[in-house]
Scaffold this motif. Structure first.
Motif, mmCIF file in Angstrom:
data_model
loop_
_atom_site.group_PDB
_atom_site.id
_atom_site.type_symbol
_atom_site.label_atom_id
_atom_site.label_comp_id
_atom_site.label_asym_id
_atom_site.label_seq_id
_atom_site.Cartn_x
_atom_site.Cartn_y
_atom_site.Cartn_z
ATOM 1 N N ASN B 47 0.805 -1.203 0.000
ATOM 2 C CA ASN B 47 0.000 0.000 0.000
ATOM 3 C C ASN B 47 0.852 1.272 0.000
ATOM 4 O OD1 ASN B 47 -2.722 0.620 -0.101
ATOM 5 N ND2 ASN B 47 -2.665 1.401 1.992
ATOM 6 N N GLU B 48 2.051 1.153 0.595
ATOM 7 C CA GLU B 48 2.934 2.329 0.656
ATOM 8 C C GLU B 48 3.871 2.394 -0.533
ATOM 9 O OE1 GLU B 48 3.658 0.992 5.173
ATOM 10 O OE2 GLU B 48 5.302 2.156 4.296
ATOM 11 N N ASP B 49 3.847 1.364 -1.397
ATOM 12 C CA ASP B 49 4.806 1.263 -2.493
ATOM 13 C C ASP B 49 4.401 2.201 -3.642
ATOM 14 O OD1 ASP B 49 6.471 0.480 -4.634
ATOM 15 O OD2 ASP B 49 6.525 -1.598 -3.948
ATOM 16 N N PRO B 50 5.194 3.239 -3.892
ATOM 17 C CA PRO B 50 4.826 4.210 -4.929
ATOM 18 C C PRO B 50 4.637 3.597 -6.316
ATOM 19 C CG PRO B 50 6.635 5.051 -3.592
ATOM 20 C CD PRO B 50 6.431 3.618 -3.184
ATOM 21 N N PHE B 51 5.317 2.476 -6.583
ATOM 22 C CA PHE B 51 5.181 1.872 -7.912
ATOM 23 C C PHE B 51 3.901 1.056 -8.031
ATOM 24 C CE2 PHE B 51 8.947 3.800 -8.534
ATOM 25 C CZ PHE B 51 10.134 3.089 -8.562
ATOM 26 N N LEU B 52 3.237 0.796 -6.902
ATOM 27 C CA LEU B 52 2.025 -0.013 -6.933
ATOM 28 C C LEU B 52 0.785 0.783 -6.550
ATOM 29 C CD1 LEU B 52 3.499 -3.229 -5.347
ATOM 30 C CD2 LEU B 52 2.720 -2.961 -7.693
ATOM 31 N N ASN B 53 0.963 1.844 -5.791
ATOM 32 C CA ASN B 53 -0.169 2.652 -5.344
ATOM 33 C C ASN B 53 -0.015 4.070 -5.890
ATOM 34 O OD1 ASN B 53 -2.141 4.070 -4.067
ATOM 35 N ND2 ASN B 53 -1.643 3.369 -1.993
ATOM 36 N N PRO B 54 -0.750 4.412 -6.938
ATOM 37 C CA PRO B 54 -0.598 5.724 -7.594
ATOM 38 C C PRO B 54 -0.868 6.903 -6.662
ATOM 39 C CG PRO B 54 -2.439 4.489 -8.573
ATOM 40 C CD PRO B 54 -1.791 3.587 -7.590
ATOM 41 N N ASP B 55 -1.667 6.682 -5.602
ATOM 42 C CA ASP B 55 -1.955 7.774 -4.667
ATOM 43 C C ASP B 55 -0.692 8.295 -3.998
ATOM 44 O OD1 ASP B 55 -5.140 6.471 -3.481
ATOM 45 O OD2 ASP B 55 -4.621 7.797 -5.159
ATOM 46 N N VAL B 56 0.256 7.370 -3.737
ATOM 47 C CA VAL B 56 1.500 7.781 -3.073
ATOM 48 C C VAL B 56 2.311 8.713 -3.973
ATOM 49 C CG1 VAL B 56 3.598 6.954 -1.945
ATOM 50 C CG2 VAL B 56 1.537 5.561 -1.881
ATOM 51 N N LEU B 57 2.126 8.556 -5.288
ATOM 52 C CA LEU B 57 2.892 9.371 -6.238
ATOM 53 C C LEU B 57 2.184 10.662 -6.632
ATOM 54 C CD1 LEU B 57 4.685 7.158 -8.902
ATOM 55 C CD2 LEU B 57 5.680 8.774 -7.318
ATOM 56 N N LYS B 58 1.088 10.973 -5.923
ATOM 57 C CA LYS B 58 0.333 12.182 -6.282
ATOM 58 C C LYS B 58 1.239 13.410 -6.293
ATOM 59 C CE LYS B 58 -3.213 12.664 -3.639
ATOM 60 N NZ LYS B 58 -4.031 11.737 -2.860
ATOM 61 N N ASP B 59 2.079 13.532 -5.252
ATOM 62 C CA ASP B 59 3.052 14.628 -5.243
ATOM 63 C C ASP B 59 4.365 14.076 -5.742
ATOM 64 O OD1 ASP B 59 1.517 15.741 -2.281
ATOM 65 O OD2 ASP B 59 1.574 16.813 -4.200
ATOM 66 N N ASN B 60 4.588 14.177 -7.032
ATOM 67 C CA ASN B 60 5.743 13.572 -7.661
ATOM 68 C C ASN B 60 6.831 14.631 -7.865
ATOM 69 O OD1 ASN B 60 7.554 12.240 -9.316
ATOM 70 N ND2 ASN B 60 5.970 11.302 -10.603
ATOM 71 N N PRO B 61 7.918 14.559 -7.090
ATOM 72 C CA PRO B 61 8.941 15.615 -7.168
ATOM 73 C C PRO B 61 9.604 15.739 -8.539
ATOM 74 C CG PRO B 61 9.405 14.087 -5.361
ATOM 75 C CD PRO B 61 8.289 13.504 -6.138
ATOM 76 N N TRP B 62 9.485 14.707 -9.395
ATOM 77 C CA TRP B 62 10.141 14.766 -10.689
ATOM 78 C C TRP B 62 9.224 15.267 -11.794
ATOM 79 C CZ3 TRP B 62 10.872 10.890 -7.102
ATOM 80 C CH2 TRP B 62 12.173 10.790 -6.589
ATOM 81 N N VAL B 63 7.986 15.601 -11.421
ATOM 82 C CA VAL B 63 7.056 16.120 -12.423
ATOM 83 C C VAL B 63 6.752 17.565 -12.086
ATOM 84 C CG1 VAL B 63 4.702 15.920 -13.323
ATOM 85 C CG2 VAL B 63 6.035 13.865 -12.852
ATOM 86 N N GLU B 64 6.841 18.431 -13.066
ATOM 87 C CA GLU B 64 6.498 19.848 -12.872
ATOM 88 C C GLU B 64 5.066 19.920 -12.364
ATOM 89 O OE1 GLU B 64 9.538 20.997 -13.113
ATOM 90 O OE2 GLU B 64 9.711 19.756 -14.880
ATOM 91 N N SER B 65 4.858 20.542 -11.178
ATOM 92 C CA SER B 65 3.495 20.568 -10.640
ATOM 93 C C SER B 65 2.670 21.703 -11.218
ATOM 94 C CB SER B 65 3.526 20.654 -9.116
ATOM 95 O OG SER B 65 4.389 21.702 -8.746
ATOM 96 N N SER B 66 3.334 22.740 -11.714
ATOM 97 C CA SER B 66 2.545 23.851 -12.275
ATOM 98 C C SER B 66 2.738 23.893 -13.773
ATOM 99 C CB SER B 66 2.982 25.164 -11.647
ATOM 100 O OG SER B 66 4.379 25.302 -11.785
ATOM 101 N N LYS B 67 1.781 24.350 -14.451
ATOM 102 C CA LYS B 67 1.887 24.426 -15.908
ATOM 103 C C LYS B 67 2.719 25.658 -16.295
ATOM 104 C CE LYS B 67 -2.467 22.142 -17.115
ATOM 105 N NZ LYS B 67 -2.012 20.906 -16.528
ATOM 106 N N CYS B 68 3.324 25.575 -17.454
ATOM 107 C CA CYS B 68 4.089 26.727 -17.936
ATOM 108 C C CYS B 68 3.123 27.770 -18.471
ATOM 109 C CB CYS B 68 5.019 26.317 -19.068
ATOM 110 S SG CYS B 68 6.322 25.213 -18.521
ATOM 111 N N VAL B 69 3.457 29.032 -18.260
ATOM 112 C CA VAL B 69 2.592 30.106 -18.763
ATOM 113 C C VAL B 69 3.417 30.958 -19.707
ATOM 114 C CG1 VAL B 69 1.237 32.134 -18.144
ATOM 115 C CG2 VAL B 69 1.280 30.142 -16.625
ATOM 116 N N ILE B 70 2.881 31.245 -20.880
ATOM 117 C CA ILE B 70 3.586 32.127 -21.823
ATOM 118 C C ILE B 70 3.185 33.542 -21.496
ATOM 119 C CG2 ILE B 70 3.932 32.748 -24.246
ATOM 120 C CD1 ILE B 70 3.220 29.873 -24.951
ATOM 121 N N ILE B 71 4.190 34.382 -21.165
ATOM 122 C CA ILE B 71 3.842 35.766 -20.780
ATOM 123 C C ILE B 71 4.281 36.735 -21.855
ATOM 124 C CG2 ILE B 71 3.698 35.568 -18.286
ATOM 125 C CD1 ILE B 71 6.696 36.170 -18.141
#
Lengths: 339, 71
Positions: B47-71
């Motif tokens: 249940n705690e295994d990030p590779f088996l339980n997607p909920d644990v990976l909700k905050d994924n440090p290797w994925v950009e959490s905010s979208k890029c904005v063109i200013i």
């Protein structure tokens, strides 16, 4: 009968007794126990980052914590990466470019590496002037350094092509204990989660469990039909996983002193180079000579996923201490972070 | 290098035999105890295994959490 002949006969007889002792406690197999358990669903991990910067084959990678890792390449560099940003925290030039292994100290204060120079070089990352310098060169092995792992900032264990493993005192540069007994090059080692024992895999096709403090070999595991290239502890410390040139991985249970299962597939004909268990141990990620990394369901012994993306052999793999990602290193000069 | 048994000298052979004697003494647990406990440990951790339980990976440090904005 000569003394030698007598000893050889005694050795054979003891091996038979050990085989019988193992059989005597085998009143259940893993396959039977999990007969009613379902295979885990397909595991699809994506490449989240590619770490670019090495100019040649990568031979080793080791996580320091769940963000920083160190990699070693035959371009003659050790690179410490911030895997979140892909930035290079340190790029350390090596005296010898023929590096085969690297290790990150649990404290984060040091890294080590070694290879065909037969030495283990220790680098201090937290030197006063900010430069990374060689702190100690541990020399005594008469063969290549295949693997090294820190116990703490003053002790490191090495495995060597001279068939021994050694526990070193880093401060004095001396060998505290020599672990002799393998009949072939030691290729890989792993330290137990409780730091009391370590395991070594060798070209004599066996894995050995050693007591770090008294230097004795407690258990020897056979069954592989070729060199063991990779070895690791199961996360709970009660089992050992090995990967071999015979194209299979095996799970050995320490408490019952025997092999539980083999991870192999008639479609896989190339050697295993590296392996790492996931946080729970339910998945075993194994790197192969055919450029792929297969993901195995450790209980059901079925392949449940594959990491493909490298253009050459996957030479090393490591899962972060918190289990959140794995890093693969390849002869294609890149490292990839997956989850 | 790899040694065959008949290449060992007397000291190495004696050490080899002594080591085997020690390893024979290992106190082996029954697999009917060791296997279920290993499987149970794994199943409880899954249940705690990030590779088996997607909920644990909700905050994924290797994925950009905010979208890029063109200013």
């Amino acid at each position: 009968m000569g003394e030698m002949e007598q000893l050889r006969k005694e050795a054979e007889s003891l091996k038979d007794e050990i085989t019988a002792a193992r059989k005597a406690v085998q009143d259940l197999t893993l396959q039977d126990h999990v007969a009613g358990t379902a295979v885990v669903g397909r595991v699809q991990l994506k490449t989240r980052k590619t770490l670019r910067g090495h100019l040649s084959k990568i031979y080793a990678v080791h996580w320091g914590d769940s963000k920083l890792c160190v990699s070693a390449s035959q371009d003659g560099k050790l690179i410490v990466w911030d895997s979140y940003t892909t930035n290079k925290v340190h790029a350390i030039p090596l005296k010898s470019s023929w590096v085969m292994t690297c290790s990150y100290a649990p404290s984060g204060n040091m890294v080590a590496c070694g290879g065909l120079d037969n030495m283990c070089s220790i680098y201090n990352l937290k030197g006063k002037d900010g430069n990374v310098k060689v702190m100690r060169e541990l020399a005594a092995h008469t063969g290549y350094l295949s693997c090294c792992r820190f116990l703490n900032d003053n002790e490191i264990i090495t495995s060597s092509g001279d068939c021994t493993c050694v526990l070193w005192d880093i401060e004095t540069g001396s060998q505290k204990t020599v672990f002799a007994g393998h009949l072939g090059d030691c290729m890989s080692l792993g330290v137990a989660p409780d730091f009391n024992t370590f395991i070594s895999g060798a070209c004599d096709f066996t894995a050995k469990l050693w007591d770090i403090r008294d230097g004795q070999c407690r258990q020897t595991f056979g069954g592989h039909e070729s060199d063991i290239n990779a070895i690791g502890f199961f996360p709970n410390g009660n089992a050992v996983i090995t990967g071999s040139d015979d194209a299979s991985c095996k799970l050995y249970d320490l408490r019952s002193d025997q092999e539980l299962i083999t991870y192999q597939d008639s479609g896989i004909m190339c050697g295993v180079t590296s392996l790492a268990p996931s946080l729970s141990g339910r998945l075993i990620l194994a790197g192969y000579d055919d450029f792929n990394c297969n993901i195995w369901d450790s209980l059901k012994a079925e392949r449940v996923g594959v990491l493909s993306g490298h253009d050459n052999r996957v030479s090393c793999i490591g899962v972060t201490p918190d289990g959140m990602a794995c890093c693969t290193g390849s002869w294609d000069s890149f490292l990839k972070i997956w989850n | 290098m790899v040694f065959q048994m008949d290449e060992l000298d007397e000291t190495q052979l004696k050490n080899h035999v002594d080591s085997l004697k020690q390893q024979l003494q290992f106190n082996r647990e029954k697999t009917s105890v060791a296997i279920p406990e290993l499987a149970k440990w794994i199943e409880e951790k899954m249940n705690e295994d990030p590779f088996l339980n997607p909920d644990v990976l909700k905050d994924n440090p290797w994925v950009e959490s905010s979208k890029c904005v063109i200013i």
